[in-house]
Design a protein around this motif. Structure first.
Motif, PDB file in Angstrom:
ATOM      1  N   PRO A  99       0.889  -1.475   0.260  1.00  0.00           N
ATOM      2  CA  PRO A  99       0.251   0.047   0.018  1.00  0.00           C
ATOM      3  C   PRO A  99       0.847   1.759   0.131  1.00  0.00           C
ATOM      4  O   PRO A  99       0.052   2.176  -0.686  1.00  0.00           O
ATOM      5  N   TYR A 134      -9.495  -2.600  -1.109  1.00  0.00           N
ATOM      6  CA  TYR A 134      -8.390  -3.780  -1.091  1.00  0.00           C
ATOM      7  C   TYR A 134      -8.839  -4.856  -1.024  1.00  0.00           C
ATOM      8  O   TYR A 134      -9.799  -5.381  -0.718  1.00  0.00           O
ATOM      9  N   TRP A 147       0.018  -7.899  -1.982  1.00  0.00           N
ATOM     10  CA  TRP A 147      -1.999  -7.063  -1.819  1.00  0.00           C
ATOM     11  C   TRP A 147      -1.713  -6.623  -3.103  1.00  0.00           C
ATOM     12  O   TRP A 147      -1.027  -6.198  -4.272  1.00  0.00           O
ATOM     13  N   THR A 149      -5.096  -4.147  -5.063  1.00  0.00           N
ATOM     14  CA  THR A 149      -6.313  -3.116  -4.466  1.00  0.00           C
ATOM     15  C   THR A 149      -6.306  -2.179  -6.222  1.00  0.00           C
ATOM     16  O   THR A 149      -5.688  -2.397  -6.884  1.00  0.00           O
TER      17      THR A 149
END
Length: 156
Positions: A99, A134, A147, A149
């Motif tokens: 992030p 997310y 991750w 996003t």
């Protein structure tokens, strides 16, 4: 590469607060408060959690909501707010990675919008709907560098 998509309205439940840029992660750690509120009322999220940036003012602070889309509109209480993410055209782009890279992804999306001549649904620092969705579940993807996003910024 960003694209423009049409999205339906989406009711949601969130925690709202005003934070400085360096306080975002501490605010995000309060997501459990939204989850507890939803569980206590037997309300199930119907999609991934999001951060909604209502005001982006680097000096005065960010007015931020962290929450989940749900099936129906509900009444909030205290710091828990409810609302509807408005239907309309959104510029979207995916980000894969930690992030911490979202600031650059946001800068790139805004620069793309300027180059393309799109008009954001914003009045100065106040945005109608500026989202980070997310998509990765931390229980399944513990390494934040992995991750996914999605940024979704509403257009006028």
């Amino acid at each position: 590469m960003p694209e423009i998509v049409e999205l339906a309205e989406r009711p949601y439940v969130a925690l709202r607060g005003t934070v400085q840029l360096d306080q975002i992660s501490a605010f995000a750690d309060r997501m459990h408060e939204v989850i507890r509120w939803l569980v206590a009322r037997e309300i199930a999220p119907n999609d991934a959690p999001f951060f909604k940036y209502d005001v982006v003012d680097m000096e005065a602070g960010l007015v931020l909501e962290i929450g989940f889309p749900v099936d129906d509109l509900h009444a909030g209480e205290g710091e828990i707010v409810t609302g509807v993410l408005p239907a309309g055209r959104y510029a979207t782009v995916s980000h894969h990675g930690h992030p911490d890279g979202l600031m650059d992804a946001t800068r790139d999306l805004l620069a793309w919008g300027e180059a393309e001549g799109v008009e954001w649904d914003a009045d100065g620092d106040k945005w109608v709907s500026r989202l980070e969705i997310y998509l990765s579940d931390p229980r399944e993807v513990p390494n934040m560098a992995d991750w996914d996003t999605e940024l979704q910024f509403k257009l006028k």
